[in-house]
Design an enzyme around this catalytic site. Structure first.
Site, PDB file in Angstrom:
ATOM      1  N   TYR A  80       8.171 -53.035 -20.212  1.00  0.00           N
ATOM      2  CA  TYR A  80       7.087 -53.377 -19.290  1.00  0.00           C
ATOM      3  C   TYR A  80       7.543 -53.083 -17.864  1.00  0.00           C
ATOM      4  O   TYR A  80       8.415 -52.259 -17.637  1.00  0.00           O
ATOM      5  CB  TYR A  80       6.633 -54.841 -19.539  1.00  0.00           C
ATOM      6  CG  TYR A  80       5.190 -54.967 -19.162  1.00  0.00           C
ATOM      7  CD1 TYR A  80       4.207 -54.282 -19.878  1.00  0.00           C
ATOM      8  CD2 TYR A  80       4.799 -55.690 -18.048  1.00  0.00           C
ATOM      9  CE1 TYR A  80       2.885 -54.309 -19.492  1.00  0.00           C
ATOM     10  CE2 TYR A  80       3.470 -55.729 -17.663  1.00  0.00           C
ATOM     11  CZ  TYR A  80       2.517 -55.043 -18.387  1.00  0.00           C
ATOM     12  OH  TYR A  80       1.212 -55.068 -17.988  1.00  0.00           O
ATOM     13  N   ARG A 122      -6.399 -49.004 -12.355  1.00  0.00           N
ATOM     14  CA  ARG A 122      -5.448 -49.653 -11.445  1.00  0.00           C
ATOM     15  C   ARG A 122      -4.232 -50.084 -12.251  1.00  0.00           C
ATOM     16  O   ARG A 122      -4.078 -51.246 -12.604  1.00  0.00           O
ATOM     17  CB  ARG A 122      -6.116 -50.838 -10.740  1.00  0.00           C
ATOM     18  CG  ARG A 122      -5.408 -51.257  -9.477  1.00  0.00           C
ATOM     19  CD  ARG A 122      -4.847 -52.672  -9.578  1.00  0.00           C
ATOM     20  NE  ARG A 122      -3.913 -52.820 -10.679  1.00  0.00           N
ATOM     21  CZ  ARG A 122      -3.416 -53.949 -11.121  1.00  0.00           C
ATOM     22  NH1 ARG A 122      -3.781 -55.081 -10.608  1.00  0.00           N
ATOM     23  NH2 ARG A 122      -2.546 -54.018 -12.129  1.00  0.00           N
ATOM     24  N   LYS A 130       2.110 -54.265 -23.200  1.00  0.00           N
ATOM     25  CA  LYS A 130       1.707 -55.671 -23.111  1.00  0.00           C
ATOM     26  C   LYS A 130       1.621 -56.301 -24.500  1.00  0.00           C
ATOM     27  O   LYS A 130       2.062 -57.429 -24.712  1.00  0.00           O
ATOM     28  CB  LYS A 130       0.350 -55.746 -22.427  1.00  0.00           C
ATOM     29  CG  LYS A 130       0.100 -57.075 -21.819  1.00  0.00           C
ATOM     30  CD  LYS A 130      -0.535 -56.896 -20.475  1.00  0.00           C
ATOM     31  CE  LYS A 130      -0.265 -58.078 -19.612  1.00  0.00           C
ATOM     32  NZ  LYS A 130      -0.784 -57.917 -18.269  1.00  0.00           N
ATOM     33  N   GLU A 160      -7.530 -55.348 -19.063  1.00  0.00           N
ATOM     34  CA  GLU A 160      -6.242 -55.057 -18.424  1.00  0.00           C
ATOM     35  C   GLU A 160      -6.342 -53.938 -17.403  1.00  0.00           C
ATOM     36  O   GLU A 160      -6.870 -52.858 -17.695  1.00  0.00           O
ATOM     37  CB  GLU A 160      -5.249 -54.652 -19.531  1.00  0.00           C
ATOM     38  CG  GLU A 160      -3.884 -54.245 -19.042  1.00  0.00           C
ATOM     39  CD  GLU A 160      -3.057 -55.411 -18.546  1.00  0.00           C
ATOM     40  OE1 GLU A 160      -3.314 -56.551 -18.969  1.00  0.00           O
ATOM     41  OE2 GLU A 160      -2.160 -55.188 -17.722  1.00  0.00           O
ATOM     42  N   ASP A 161      -5.830 -54.198 -16.208  1.00  0.00           N
ATOM     43  CA  ASP A 161      -5.682 -53.162 -15.181  1.00  0.00           C
ATOM     44  C   ASP A 161      -6.957 -52.376 -14.872  1.00  0.00           C
ATOM     45  O   ASP A 161      -6.935 -51.147 -14.754  1.00  0.00           O
ATOM     46  CB  ASP A 161      -4.514 -52.223 -15.535  1.00  0.00           C
ATOM     47  CG  ASP A 161      -3.162 -52.859 -15.161  1.00  0.00           C
ATOM     48  OD1 ASP A 161      -3.177 -53.993 -14.631  1.00  0.00           O
ATOM     49  OD2 ASP A 161      -2.118 -52.237 -15.382  1.00  0.00           O
ATOM     50  N   ASP A 172      -6.144 -60.566 -17.633  1.00  0.00           N
ATOM     51  CA  ASP A 172      -4.809 -61.056 -17.299  1.00  0.00           C
ATOM     52  C   ASP A 172      -4.491 -60.867 -15.817  1.00  0.00           C
ATOM     53  O   ASP A 172      -3.819 -61.708 -15.220  1.00  0.00           O
ATOM     54  CB  ASP A 172      -3.767 -60.358 -18.165  1.00  0.00           C
ATOM     55  CG  ASP A 172      -2.391 -60.927 -17.905  1.00  0.00           C
ATOM     56  OD1 ASP A 172      -2.242 -62.156 -18.019  1.00  0.00           O
ATOM     57  OD2 ASP A 172      -1.479 -60.161 -17.548  1.00  0.00           O
ATOM     58  N   ASP A 173      -4.975 -59.778 -15.228  1.00  0.00           N
ATOM     59  CA  ASP A 173      -4.667 -59.533 -13.806  1.00  0.00           C
ATOM     60  C   ASP A 173      -5.293 -60.604 -12.920  1.00  0.00           C
ATOM     61  O   ASP A 173      -4.783 -60.906 -11.849  1.00  0.00           O
ATOM     62  CB  ASP A 173      -5.184 -58.165 -13.367  1.00  0.00           C
ATOM     63  CG  ASP A 173      -4.700 -57.094 -14.309  1.00  0.00           C
ATOM     64  OD1 ASP A 173      -3.491 -56.959 -14.459  1.00  0.00           O
ATOM     65  OD2 ASP A 173      -5.551 -56.432 -14.932  1.00  0.00           O
ATOM     66  N   ASN A 209       3.734 -54.825  -7.637  1.00  0.00           N
ATOM     67  CA  ASN A 209       4.544 -54.064  -8.597  1.00  0.00           C
ATOM     68  C   ASN A 209       4.223 -52.583  -8.478  1.00  0.00           C
ATOM     69  O   ASN A 209       3.132 -52.243  -8.032  1.00  0.00           O
ATOM     70  CB  ASN A 209       4.200 -54.494 -10.026  1.00  0.00           C
ATOM     71  CG  ASN A 209       4.648 -55.898 -10.329  1.00  0.00           C
ATOM     72  OD1 ASN A 209       5.744 -56.283  -9.997  1.00  0.00           O
ATOM     73  ND2 ASN A 209       3.773 -56.652 -10.962  1.00  0.00           N
TER      74      ASN A 209
HETATM   75  P1  NAD Z   1      -6.517 -54.526  -6.437  1.00  0.00           P
HETATM   76  O1  NAD Z   1      -6.608 -53.076  -6.215  1.00  0.00           O
HETATM   77  O2  NAD Z   1      -7.615 -55.227  -7.139  1.00  0.00           O
HETATM   78  O3  NAD Z   1      -6.352 -55.254  -4.996  1.00  0.00           O
HETATM   79  C1  NAD Z   1      -5.500 -54.842  -3.955  1.00  0.00           C
HETATM   80  C2  NAD Z   1      -5.943 -55.559  -2.687  1.00  0.00           C
HETATM   81  O4  NAD Z   1      -5.005 -55.311  -1.647  1.00  0.00           O
HETATM   82  C3  NAD Z   1      -7.303 -55.127  -2.161  1.00  0.00           C
HETATM   83  O5  NAD Z   1      -8.040 -56.258  -1.795  1.00  0.00           O
HETATM   84  C4  NAD Z   1      -6.965 -54.341  -0.894  1.00  0.00           C
HETATM   85  O6  NAD Z   1      -7.972 -54.469   0.095  1.00  0.00           O
HETATM   86  C5  NAD Z   1      -5.702 -55.047  -0.453  1.00  0.00           C
HETATM   87  N1  NAD Z   1      -4.876 -54.241   0.442  1.00  0.00           N
HETATM   88  C6  NAD Z   1      -4.546 -52.944   0.319  1.00  0.00           C
HETATM   89  N2  NAD Z   1      -3.791 -52.567   1.371  1.00  0.00           N
HETATM   90  C7  NAD Z   1      -3.631 -53.659   2.152  1.00  0.00           C
HETATM   91  C8  NAD Z   1      -2.963 -53.907   3.374  1.00  0.00           C
HETATM   92  N3  NAD Z   1      -2.291 -52.950   3.990  1.00  0.00           N
HETATM   93  N4  NAD Z   1      -3.009 -55.138   3.881  1.00  0.00           N
HETATM   94  C9  NAD Z   1      -3.689 -56.107   3.255  1.00  0.00           C
HETATM   95  N5  NAD Z   1      -4.343 -55.937   2.091  1.00  0.00           N
HETATM   96  C10 NAD Z   1      -4.319 -54.725   1.558  1.00  0.00           C
HETATM   97  O7  NAD Z   1      -5.156 -54.795  -7.172  1.00  0.00           O
HETATM   98  P2  NAD Z   1      -4.655 -56.170  -7.841  1.00  0.00           P
HETATM   99  O8  NAD Z   1      -5.017 -56.198  -9.290  1.00  0.00           O
HETATM  100  O9  NAD Z   1      -5.093 -57.309  -7.037  1.00  0.00           O
HETATM  101  O10 NAD Z   1      -3.069 -55.968  -7.779  1.00  0.00           O
HETATM  102  C11 NAD Z   1      -2.426 -55.857  -6.530  1.00  0.00           C
HETATM  103  C12 NAD Z   1      -0.925 -55.878  -6.706  1.00  0.00           C
HETATM  104  O11 NAD Z   1      -0.527 -57.114  -7.276  1.00  0.00           O
HETATM  105  C13 NAD Z   1      -0.366 -54.791  -7.603  1.00  0.00           C
HETATM  106  O12 NAD Z   1       0.769 -54.220  -7.008  1.00  0.00           O
HETATM  107  C14 NAD Z   1       0.032 -55.508  -8.841  1.00  0.00           C
HETATM  108  O13 NAD Z   1       1.145 -54.911  -9.478  1.00  0.00           O
HETATM  109  C15 NAD Z   1       0.388 -56.875  -8.310  1.00  0.00           C
HETATM  110  N6  NAD Z   1       0.257 -57.893  -9.344  1.00  0.00           N
HETATM  111  C16 NAD Z   1       1.338 -58.698  -9.580  1.00  0.00           C
HETATM  112  C17 NAD Z   1       1.252 -59.646 -10.573  1.00  0.00           C
HETATM  113  C18 NAD Z   1       2.421 -60.556 -10.835  1.00  0.00           C
HETATM  114  O14 NAD Z   1       3.373 -60.532 -10.111  1.00  0.00           O
HETATM  115  N7  NAD Z   1       2.410 -61.376 -11.841  1.00  0.00           N
HETATM  116  C19 NAD Z   1       0.110 -59.772 -11.332  1.00  0.00           C
HETATM  117  C20 NAD Z   1      -0.991 -58.938 -11.054  1.00  0.00           C
HETATM  118  C21 NAD Z   1      -0.898 -58.006 -10.053  1.00  0.00           C
END
Ligand code: NAD
Length: 567
Positions: free
Chosen positions: A94, A156, A174, A245-246, A268-269, A421
Site C-alpha cells: 500500500y 484521485r 486495499k 475508493e479514491d 474510506d477517503d 500521501n
Molecule cells: P481532494 O482532491 O478531494 O482534496 C484536496 C483539497 O486540497 C481540495 O480542497 C483543494 O482545494 C485543496 N488544496 C489544493 N491545493 C491547496 C493549497 N495549496 N492550499 C490549500 N488547499 C489546497 O483530495 P482528498 O481525498 O481530500 O485527499 C487529499 C490528500 O489527503 C491526499 O494527498 C491524500 O493522500 C491524503 N489523505 C490522507 C489520508 C490519511 O492520512 N489517512 C487519508 C485520505 C487522504
C-alpha cells in the site's frame, strides 16, 4: 477442506495452491506427482524463502512486483508473509509504494486482478460481475458470495491525481489489507476499476497504456454508468458491501451522499479518514490532557478527506457537549483560494458546510472580508490560534515554517497532522515540525516516517493510516450483515482506536498503536460495529456474548488446511 481441482489446475489456483506445501498423501490423491520437487516444506519454511527473495531486491517497486507475483501464485503464503511482516510490507503493498505501482501500472502489469468495467460495458455489467475472477474463488464460492467490493474511478489516486487504469493498484492493495488486517477471506472480496477513461495526458500519449483510451466520462453519462454499476451489484452480489475508493472530491462526496442509504456502502477517503484522524485527535487529547471541546482546528485542504475529518470532528465535539454553532465555529478550513468563508467568491458548494459566516469571521477578529479576499495559512493561524492543524491539501511544504512557528507561539503542544500521501506530498516533514516547535509538537502523518530524535529523546511518528479503521469496519459490517454503515459506527471506531494506544506509546508521542497490533484493533472495532448495527436497527440481532465469537469465526488466518477430494 474439500477440493474439486487436481493436477496443474490445482497449482494454478492461487487460493488453493500450496506449492511445495502439499504433503505426500495430497500429492498422490490430487495428481501432483511429478509436478513439484520432492521436498515437502512447511509454510514457515516457505515464508523464510519468500522473505529471502523479496529482501534481496534492491528497489521497493521490485518488491511490490515480487509480492504481487506471490499473491497471484499462492495467496495463503502471500497473506502469511504479509501478516507476519506487516510493518515491513504494508508500505510496499500500500502507500507509498503502491502509488509508484499505479503510476507505472501499464509497464509492470503481469496478471490482471479484479474486475474492469468501461463505459462500453454500461449495459452488461451484471454479465461482467458473473465473469469475475473465478480462478481465484475457492471451491464452492461464487460471485454471489462476494461480501466486499472496493471500487474506484481512478480520478484521485492517493495524492497523485488521475491515474486511469493504473488506479486498480489501490482496490487490489486495499483489499489485501482487509484480508491481512481483519482476516476477510480473499474470495469474498472483489477489486473493481470503473475505467471511465482518463484526462491524464501522459497516459493518453503512452502507447503501452492498458486502460480505456478515452477522455473521462462526465455529467449525466457518468451518473448513468454509476447507477448501472450499483444496480448490478444489488442484483448479482446482493450481500456485498461497497467501499468507494479514491474518487475526486466533488464526486466522492456526492456519490457517498447519494448511495449510502441505497446500498451498504462507505467512502474510506471521507469516512475512514475521518475516523482514523479523529482517533489521532482523541489520542492527542489524552496526551495533552485538555478536553476535545476546548480544541480549535484549522484544516488545510477542504476536499474529500478534509470534509470527512471535519464532519466527524464536528460530530465528536457535539457528542462531547458543544452545541452545533460552537462545534462549527471550532472548525476553520483553508483551500487553494485561502480561508473558506461564506461570502467568498468563488466558493464550491461542497465547501459551504464549513465556510465561516460573517459573525464567525468577526469573532476571530477578521475585519469584514471582501468576496475576493485571499487569506493564507499563516494569516489564518495567526487569527484563529488553532491547537490542531490538519493537512489534506496534497501540497508538499504547505505547512510553512512561519505558519507552524505562529501556531507554536500560542499552543503549548501543537498537534500537527501533515496527512498528504505519498511521502513526497507531505505538507511538512516531522523533523522540521519538531525543530520549529522546540520538540513540543504532537505529530501524525499520512505516510510512514522514521522516529525523530530531538535533544536525545525519540519522538515516534504515528501514521494516521486508514488501515486502522477500514478492515475492522468492513469485517464488522459483514458479520452484522449491516444494511447501512452509519456515522455513529465511525465515531465508535475512532474512540475504540484512540483507547487502544498504550500509555507507553503516548509517552513517546505516538498517537496510534503499532501496526503489528492491527488484527487486535480490527477485532475490537468489528465487535463495536456489530453491536452498533444491532442497537440502531440495521444489523443482525446478536446477543452480547455472541459478538466476539461471530467476529473471530469470520477472521481467516492464512494457513494450509488438509485437502480431501470433493465427493
Ligand atoms: P481532494 O482532491 O478531494 O482534496 C484536496 C483539497 O486540497 C481540495 O480542497 C483543494 O482545494 C485543496 N488544496 C489544493 N491545493 C491547496 C493549497 N495549496 N492550499 C490549500 N488547499 C489546497 O483530495 P482528498 O481525498 O481530500 O485527499 C487529499 C490528500 O489527503 C491526499 O494527498 C491524500 O493522500 C491524503 N489523505 C490522507 C489520508 C490519511 O492520512 N489517512 C487519508 C485520505 C487522504
Amino acid at each position: 477442506m474439500q477440493v474439486q481441482q487436481s493436477g496443474a489446475d490445482l497449482l494454478e489456483r492461487p487460493l488453493l495452491n500450496k506449492d511445495t506445501g502439499f504433503d505426500e498423501a495430497e500429492r498422490d490423491i490430487f495428481g501432483l506427482r511429478g509436478l513439484l520437487p520432492s521436498r515437502v516444506a512447511t509454510i514457515d519454511e516457505q515464508v523464510c524463502l519468500e522473505l529471502e527473495h523479496i529482501r534481496r531486491k534492491s528497489d521497493d517497486l521490485e518488491r511490490f512486483i515480487g509480492l504481487s507475483s506471490l499473491q497471484d501464485r499462492n495467496e495463503t503464503l502471500f497473506y502469511r508473509v504479509l501478516l507476519e511482516n506487516l510493518e515491513e510490507f504494508m508500505p510496499i503493498v500500500y502507500t507509498p509504494t503502491v502509488g509508484r505501482a499505479c503510476q507505472s501500472f501499464s509497464h509492470i502489469l503481469r496478471r490482471p486482478r479484479g474486475l474492469w468495467i468501461t463505459p462500453a460495458d454500461r449495459d452488461r455489467i451484471p454479465d461482467l460481475l458473473r465473469n469475475a475472477r473465478p480462478d481465484s474463488f475457492a471451491s464452492g464460492v461464487g460471485v454471489d458470495d462476494v461480501r466486499l467490493i472496493v471500487a474506484t474511478d481512478n480520478e484521485r489516486i492517493l495524492g497523485l491525481g488521475d491515474q486511469g487504469a493504473g488506479g486498480m493498484g489501490i482496490p487490489v492493495g486495499k483489499l489485501s489489507l482487509y484480508t491481512a488486517g481483519a482476516g476477510i477471506y480473499p474470495s469474498h472480496t472483489l477489486p473493481v476499476s470503473l475505467d471511465v477513461g482518463t484526462d491524464n495526458e501522459d497516459l493518453l500519449a503512452d502507447p503501452a497504456y492498458v486502460g480505456y483510451r478515452q477522455r473521462r466520462l462526465r455529467g449525466a453519462e457518468y451518473d448513468d454508468f454509476l447507477e448501472a454499476f450499483v444496480a448490478a451489484i444489488l442484483d448479482v452480489c446482493p450481500r456485498a458491501i461497497l467501499q468507494w475508493e479514491d474518487f475526486k472530491q466533488h464526486n466522492a462526496i456526492r456519490i457517498l451522499d447519494r448511495y449510502r442509504h441505497r446500498i451498504t456502502s462507505f467512502n474510506d477517503d471521507i469516512q475512514g479518514t475521518g475516523a482514523v484522524v479523529l482517533a489521532g485527535i482523541l489520542a492527542a487529547v489524552r496526551a495533552v490532557g485538555r478536553p476535545l471541546a476546548e480544541q480549535r482546528f484549522v484544516f488545510l485542504g477542504a476536499g474529500a478527506a478534509g470534509t470527512g475529518i471535519a464532519r466527524l470532528v464536528r460530530a465528536a465535539l457535539m457528542a462531547d457537549g458543544l452545541d452545533a454553532a460552537s462545534a462549527k465555529r471550532a472548525i476553520v478550513t483553508v483551500d487553494t483560494k485561502g480561508l473558506v468563508f461564506a461570502d467568498r467568491d468563488p466558493l464550491d458548494d461542497d465547501k459551504r458546510e464549513f465556510a465561516l459566516s460573517g459573525e464567525e469571521l468577526a469573532s476571530y477578529g477578521f475585519a469584514a472580508l471582501r468576496p475576493a479576499a485571499r487569506l493564507d495559512l499563516a494569516a489564518v493561524v495567526a487569527a484563529v490560534k488553532p491547537t490542531m492543524l490538519i493537512g489534506t491539501s496534497g501540497v508538499p511544504g504547505a505547512f510553512t515554517e512561519v505558519a507552524i512557528r505562529e501556531m507554536a507561539a500560542h499552543a503549548e503542544r501543537p498537534v500537527v497532522f501533515p496527512l498528504s500521501n505519498p511521502t513526497a506530498k507531505t505538507e511538512a516533514v516531522p523533523a522540521d515540525i519538531l525543530a520549529w516547535t522546540d520538540g513540543r509538537a504532537l505529530i501524525a502523518t499520512g505516510s510512514p516516517f522514521e522516529s525523530v530524535n530531538v535533544g536525545g529523546t525519540d519522538h515516534v511518528i504515528g501514521q494516521a493510516n486508514n488501515v486502522f479503521i477500514f478492515p475492522g469496519m468492513g469485517l464488522g459490517a459483514i458479520v452484522a450483515e449491516a444494511r447501512e454503515i452509519t456515522d455513529e459506527m465511525f465515531l465508535l471506531a475512532a474512540r475504540t482506536l484512540a483507547g487502544m494506544v498504550s500509555p507507553e506509546r503516548l509517552a513517546v508521542g505516538a498517537l496510534y498503536p503499532a501496526v503489528s497490533e492491527l488484527r487486535q484493533v480490527s477485532r475490537e472495532i468489528a465487535a463495536k460495529v456489530v453491536c452498533q448495527s444491532r442497537d440502531c436497527g440495521v444489523g443482525r440481532l446478536y446477543r452480547d456474548d455472541e459478538v466476539f465469537d461471530a467476529v473471530d469465526s469470520a477472521m481467516w488466518y492464512p494457513d494450509y488446511l488438509p485437502y480431501r477430494p470433493a465427493s
